[in-house]
Design an enzyme around this catalytic site. Structure first.
Site, PDB file in Angstrom:
ATOM      1  N   HIS A  18       9.839 -73.128 110.171  1.00 32.23           N
ATOM      2  CA  HIS A  18      10.946 -74.053 110.336  1.00 32.23           C
ATOM      3  C   HIS A  18      11.609 -73.871 111.680  1.00 32.23           C
ATOM      4  O   HIS A  18      11.783 -72.736 112.112  1.00 32.23           O
ATOM      5  CB  HIS A  18      11.972 -73.813 109.210  1.00 32.23           C
ATOM      6  CG  HIS A  18      13.045 -74.831 109.180  1.00 32.23           C
ATOM      7  ND1 HIS A  18      12.820 -76.134 108.801  1.00 32.23           N
ATOM      8  CD2 HIS A  18      14.364 -74.739 109.506  1.00 32.23           C
ATOM      9  CE1 HIS A  18      13.965 -76.808 108.873  1.00 32.23           C
ATOM     10  NE2 HIS A  18      14.897 -75.986 109.299  1.00 32.23           N
ATOM     11  N   TYR A  32     -11.136 -95.638 119.204  1.00 35.05           N
ATOM     12  CA  TYR A  32     -10.558 -94.457 119.875  1.00 35.05           C
ATOM     13  C   TYR A  32     -10.269 -94.740 121.358  1.00 35.05           C
ATOM     14  O   TYR A  32      -9.190 -94.485 121.859  1.00 35.05           O
ATOM     15  CB  TYR A  32     -11.580 -93.325 119.931  1.00 35.05           C
ATOM     16  CG  TYR A  32     -11.925 -92.566 118.710  1.00 35.05           C
ATOM     17  CD1 TYR A  32     -11.423 -91.279 118.503  1.00 35.05           C
ATOM     18  CD2 TYR A  32     -12.842 -93.063 117.788  1.00 35.05           C
ATOM     19  CE1 TYR A  32     -11.806 -90.525 117.410  1.00 35.05           C
ATOM     20  CE2 TYR A  32     -13.227 -92.317 116.694  1.00 35.05           C
ATOM     21  CZ  TYR A  32     -12.700 -91.045 116.502  1.00 35.05           C
ATOM     22  OH  TYR A  32     -13.084 -90.295 115.428  1.00 35.05           O
ATOM     23  N   LYS A  58     -10.220 -87.755 130.367  1.00 35.55           N
ATOM     24  CA  LYS A  58      -9.315 -88.589 129.564  1.00 35.55           C
ATOM     25  C   LYS A  58      -8.077 -87.794 129.146  1.00 35.55           C
ATOM     26  O   LYS A  58      -6.952 -88.246 129.286  1.00 35.55           O
ATOM     27  CB  LYS A  58     -10.097 -89.113 128.353  1.00 35.55           C
ATOM     28  CG  LYS A  58      -9.384 -89.967 127.366  1.00 35.55           C
ATOM     29  CD  LYS A  58      -8.706 -89.277 126.213  1.00 35.55           C
ATOM     30  CE  LYS A  58      -9.419 -88.166 125.517  1.00 35.55           C
ATOM     31  NZ  LYS A  58     -10.227 -88.528 124.367  1.00 35.55           N
ATOM     32  N   GLU A  63      -6.645 -94.975 123.253  1.00 30.56           N
ATOM     33  CA  GLU A  63      -6.266 -93.890 124.168  1.00 30.56           C
ATOM     34  C   GLU A  63      -5.979 -94.423 125.575  1.00 30.56           C
ATOM     35  O   GLU A  63      -4.991 -94.043 126.206  1.00 30.56           O
ATOM     36  CB  GLU A  63      -7.369 -92.826 124.203  1.00 30.56           C
ATOM     37  CG  GLU A  63      -7.460 -92.081 122.876  1.00 30.56           C
ATOM     38  CD  GLU A  63      -8.511 -90.990 122.831  1.00 30.56           C
ATOM     39  OE1 GLU A  63      -8.420 -90.125 121.951  1.00 30.56           O
ATOM     40  OE2 GLU A  63      -9.432 -90.991 123.678  1.00 30.56           O
ATOM     41  N   CYS A  67     -18.631 -85.873 127.904  1.00 31.50           N
ATOM     42  CA  CYS A  67     -17.363 -85.221 127.578  1.00 31.50           C
ATOM     43  C   CYS A  67     -16.685 -84.659 128.818  1.00 31.50           C
ATOM     44  O   CYS A  67     -15.508 -84.896 129.066  1.00 31.50           O
ATOM     45  CB  CYS A  67     -17.591 -84.121 126.544  1.00 31.50           C
ATOM     46  SG  CYS A  67     -16.130 -83.124 126.271  1.00 31.50           S
ATOM     47  N   CYS A 115     -13.973 -86.929 127.253  1.00 28.28           N
ATOM     48  CA  CYS A 115     -12.862 -86.165 126.671  1.00 28.28           C
ATOM     49  C   CYS A 115     -11.979 -85.448 127.694  1.00 28.28           C
ATOM     50  O   CYS A 115     -10.758 -85.544 127.615  1.00 28.28           O
ATOM     51  CB  CYS A 115     -13.389 -85.091 125.717  1.00 28.28           C
ATOM     52  SG  CYS A 115     -14.844 -85.547 124.803  1.00 28.28           S
ATOM     53  N   GLU A 161       5.442 -78.178 108.966  1.00 26.10           N
ATOM     54  CA  GLU A 161       5.913 -77.639 107.681  1.00 26.10           C
ATOM     55  C   GLU A 161       5.964 -78.732 106.607  1.00 26.10           C
ATOM     56  O   GLU A 161       5.949 -78.432 105.412  1.00 26.10           O
ATOM     57  CB  GLU A 161       7.271 -76.948 107.815  1.00 26.10           C
ATOM     58  CG  GLU A 161       8.422 -77.890 108.088  1.00 26.10           C
ATOM     59  CD  GLU A 161       9.771 -77.176 108.199  1.00 26.10           C
ATOM     60  OE1 GLU A 161      10.051 -76.290 107.373  1.00 26.10           O
ATOM     61  OE2 GLU A 161      10.553 -77.517 109.115  1.00 26.10           O
TER      62      GLU A 161
HETATM   63  P1  NDP Z   1     -15.551 -97.538 118.469  1.00 26.03           P
HETATM   64  O1  NDP Z   1     -16.842 -97.892 117.861  1.00 26.03           O
HETATM   65  O2  NDP Z   1     -14.686 -96.498 117.880  1.00 26.03           O
HETATM   66  O3  NDP Z   1     -14.663 -98.850 118.643  1.00 26.03           O
HETATM   67  C1  NDP Z   1     -15.192-100.022 119.204  1.00 26.03           C
HETATM   68  C2  NDP Z   1     -14.136-101.089 119.128  1.00 26.03           C
HETATM   69  O4  NDP Z   1     -14.574-102.245 119.818  1.00 26.03           O
HETATM   70  C3  NDP Z   1     -13.852-101.508 117.699  1.00 26.03           C
HETATM   71  O5  NDP Z   1     -12.465-101.767 117.603  1.00 26.03           O
HETATM   72  C4  NDP Z   1     -14.687-102.776 117.550  1.00 26.03           C
HETATM   73  O6  NDP Z   1     -14.153-103.689 116.632  1.00 26.03           O
HETATM   74  C5  NDP Z   1     -14.561-103.361 118.929  1.00 26.03           C
HETATM   75  N1  NDP Z   1     -15.678-104.231 119.280  1.00 26.03           N
HETATM   76  C6  NDP Z   1     -16.988-103.989 119.130  1.00 26.03           C
HETATM   77  N2  NDP Z   1     -17.719-105.031 119.614  1.00 26.03           N
HETATM   78  C7  NDP Z   1     -16.817-105.932 120.082  1.00 26.03           C
HETATM   79  C8  NDP Z   1     -16.946-107.205 120.696  1.00 26.03           C
HETATM   80  N3  NDP Z   1     -18.120-107.750 120.938  1.00 26.03           N
HETATM   81  N4  NDP Z   1     -15.814-107.855 121.047  1.00 26.03           N
HETATM   82  C9  NDP Z   1     -14.603-107.300 120.805  1.00 26.03           C
HETATM   83  N5  NDP Z   1     -14.423-106.111 120.237  1.00 26.03           N
HETATM   84  C10 NDP Z   1     -15.526-105.430 119.883  1.00 26.03           C
HETATM   85  O7  NDP Z   1     -15.953 -97.200 119.961  1.00 26.03           O
HETATM   86  P2  NDP Z   1     -15.210 -96.535 121.160  1.00 26.03           P
HETATM   87  O8  NDP Z   1     -15.845 -97.173 122.337  1.00 26.03           O
HETATM   88  O9  NDP Z   1     -13.710 -96.609 121.048  1.00 26.03           O
HETATM   89  O10 NDP Z   1     -15.625 -95.007 121.023  1.00 26.03           O
HETATM   90  C11 NDP Z   1     -17.000 -94.624 120.917  1.00 26.03           C
HETATM   91  C12 NDP Z   1     -17.131 -93.287 120.249  1.00 26.03           C
HETATM   92  O11 NDP Z   1     -16.663 -92.291 121.099  1.00 26.03           O
HETATM   93  C13 NDP Z   1     -16.323 -93.158 118.967  1.00 26.03           C
HETATM   94  O12 NDP Z   1     -17.104 -93.504 117.865  1.00 26.03           O
HETATM   95  C14 NDP Z   1     -15.947 -91.728 118.943  1.00 26.03           C
HETATM   96  O13 NDP Z   1     -16.833 -91.030 118.122  1.00 26.03           O
HETATM   97  C15 NDP Z   1     -16.085 -91.251 120.367  1.00 26.03           C
HETATM   98  N6  NDP Z   1     -14.763 -90.952 120.932  1.00 26.03           N
HETATM   99  C16 NDP Z   1     -13.994 -89.981 120.397  1.00 26.03           C
HETATM  100  C17 NDP Z   1     -12.748 -89.693 120.916  1.00 26.03           C
HETATM  101  C18 NDP Z   1     -11.913 -88.637 120.305  1.00 26.03           C
HETATM  102  O14 NDP Z   1     -12.421 -87.865 119.509  1.00 26.03           O
HETATM  103  N7  NDP Z   1     -10.622 -88.584 120.602  1.00 26.03           N
HETATM  104  C19 NDP Z   1     -12.221 -90.419 122.075  1.00 26.03           C
HETATM  105  C20 NDP Z   1     -13.105 -91.434 122.537  1.00 26.03           C
HETATM  106  C21 NDP Z   1     -14.315 -91.683 121.982  1.00 26.03           C
HETATM  107  P3  NDP Z   1     -14.463-103.617 115.046  1.00 26.03           P
HETATM  108  O15 NDP Z   1     -13.553-102.578 114.483  1.00 26.03           O
HETATM  109  O16 NDP Z   1     -14.141-104.988 114.577  1.00 26.03           O
HETATM  110  O17 NDP Z   1     -15.900-103.279 114.916  1.00 26.03           O
END
Ligand code: NDP
Length: 458
Positions: free
Chosen positions: A435, A177, A51, A181, A43, A48, A440
């Protein structure tokens, strides 16, 4: 009773591990903690916090454009990536030092090195063997990359935060996510961004209205969002990278960033030696009190793959310390955890999505509005805001709150309090709005909408 060097040894100095170590120390335990990289963890060091600083930086491009509509003469702004990265690094150094001071203040011995479990009570770190009555594993997760030709040319969010220069053209792979982002960060800072997502719509798991609305906003801004497509190979040609795509086309760029999920950091920890059970994806299996199947070994945070968010790891670490050393046993509460996507515009969400609410409660009432926020009546920007409430009709409880729009994470944080208090729609309605705000709208939504009805901007 055997005597150990420590009552508790924490492996991993991220948000969860440091909280658990500090609170346990405060309860009188003799605690040590080991971190192989830098205290603060994902983080603070490469997640976080850096980022969000880059998100602020990216947002200025909109602010400069919007200012003209409010009478300002803004000279052509220029952007200096290295200055931003240096400022970000300075802040990360400051936070890293605070984390180390916090441990010191709680009397926790901080090791800098990789810890390995040798047996149920012995850990090796920095070439030293130490013993502890209890072990807490809090060593987080790390980016996952698929196997494909040329993947060694790809970067992840770790490297993206420390690039020596801003790429002119970047492709982001993934629809979660991190992908969303970073697409917004690089776009806001001036790069040409293409986001490739293999599924039908980005942000799987979020409410569909929010997913669809954000995809529209992203495309409107000029991010080339392509769904239903993936990369099959990456080839380096001179300074450029050429991606082969599943639709048969190729795409040239300067960087390709993979944000395709994260996996728990359990390799090489020595967990097999002590028989700690893992799930299929390598996550440590724990019960409601964060206990593993081995009596004196516990685990919290992303390494357990419950809800992978910093405040959740902190909650789990604090509950562990109070339970094990504070004489006040309590389970972390994983219900109604609010979360955000710091996209442009951002998303805030708490409670159930519409399909989850239907699955759990049968029919539900939906209240929703999509509108152009007041600020953009002058700027002419086409950006919209979406607010949505999901209500369980029998109890009239609000079971889901979703928003896409400026300040959505700040607003939905407090909606999370309302959900924890089991607030009803009537109580939302009885709340007088502030407001003029976008927030709201949450207390003035009167008309139910037909389920699954597409939400067009007013
Ligand atoms: P996520 O698991 O949220 O997303 C992974 C993405 O990659 C999905 O869209 C998935 O597709 C895709 N994917 C997975 N494998 C492949 C592949 N082989 N080829 C192509 N696409 C693929 O992971 P993130 O890395 O974005 O984030 C990890 C964690 O970090 C999150 O779960 C979250 O909890 C935390 N996080 C939180 C944030 C916040 O609170 N603002 C910010 C950043 C991270 P599909 O949907 O088809 O599975």
């Amino acid at each position: 009773m055997p005597s150990y060097d420590y009552d508790l040894f924490v492996i991993g100095g991220g948000s969860g591990g440091v909280r658990a170590a500090r609170i346990s120390g405060g309860h009188g335990a003799r605690v040590a903690c080991a971190e192989e990289y830098r205290y603060g963890g994902t983080c603070v060091i490469r997640g976080c916090i850096p980022k969000k600083l880059l998100i602020y930086a990216a947002h200025f491009s909109h602010d400069f454009e919007d200012a003209a509509a409010y009478g300002w003469n803004v000279p052509e702004p220029t952007f200096d990536w290295s200055r931003l990265i240096a400022a970000k690094d300075k802040e990360i150094d400051r936070l890293n030092a605070i984390y180390e001071r916090l441990l010191d203040g709680a009397g926790v011995k901080a090791y800098h090195g990789r810890a390995t479990i040798l047996d149920g009570n012995t850990i090796e770190v920095d070439g030293e063997r130490v013993t502890a009555e209890k072990i807490l594993i809090a060593c987080g997760g790390t980016p996952s990359l698929p196997v494909l030709p040329g993947i060694e040319h790809a970067i992840t969010s770790n490297e993206a935060l420390n690039l020596t220069r801003l790429p002119e053209r970047i492709v982001i792979v993934g629809g979660g996510y991190i992908a969303v982002e970073f697409a917004n960060i690089f776009h806001g800072l001036g790069a040409k961004v293409t986001e490739l997502y293999r599924g039908e719509q980005i942000l799987r798991g979020f409410d569909d209205d929010v997913r669809n609305a954000l995809a529209e906003e992203i495309a409107k801004q000029g991010i080339d969002l392509r769904v239903g497509v993936n990369v099959t190979a990456i080839e380096k040609r001179g300074e450029a990278l050429v991606l082969s795509l599943t639709d048969g086309t190729t795409l040239e760029c300067d960087e390709v960033m993979y944000a395709t999920g994260r996996h728990p950091n359990t390799d090489g920890l020595g967990l097999d030696t002590v028989g700690v059970e893992l799930a299929a994806n390598g996550a440590i299996k724990v019960d409601d009190f964060s206990r593993t199947n081995v009596d004196n070994i516990f685990a919290i945070g992303d390494v357990t793959d419950r809800i992978n968010l910093t405040p959740v790891a902190i909650m789990e670490g604090h509950a562990f310390a109070d339970t094990v050393f504070g004489g006040a046993p309590r389970k972390p509460d994983h219900s109604d955890v609010a979360s955000a996507v710091f996209s442009q515009p951002p998303i805030g969400t708490v409670g159930l999505t519409e399909p989850q609410a239907r699955e759990r409660h049968g029919e539900v009432d939906i209240y929703r509005a999509r509108f152009r926020p007041l600020k953009h009546t002058l700027t002419g920007r086409e950006e919209t805001t979406l607010v949505k409430l999901i209500v369980e009709p029998e109890s009239e409880r609000v079971v889901g709150v979703h928003m896409m729009g400026a300040d959505a994470p700040e607003i939905v944080q407090l909606a999370g309090v309302a959900l924890k208090c089991n607030a009803t729609k009537a109580q939302f309605d009885a709340t007088v709005g502030i407001h003029p705000t976008s927030a709201e709208e949450f207390v003035t939504l009167r008309e139910k909408v037909a389920p699954q009805q597409a939400v067009a901007a007013e």
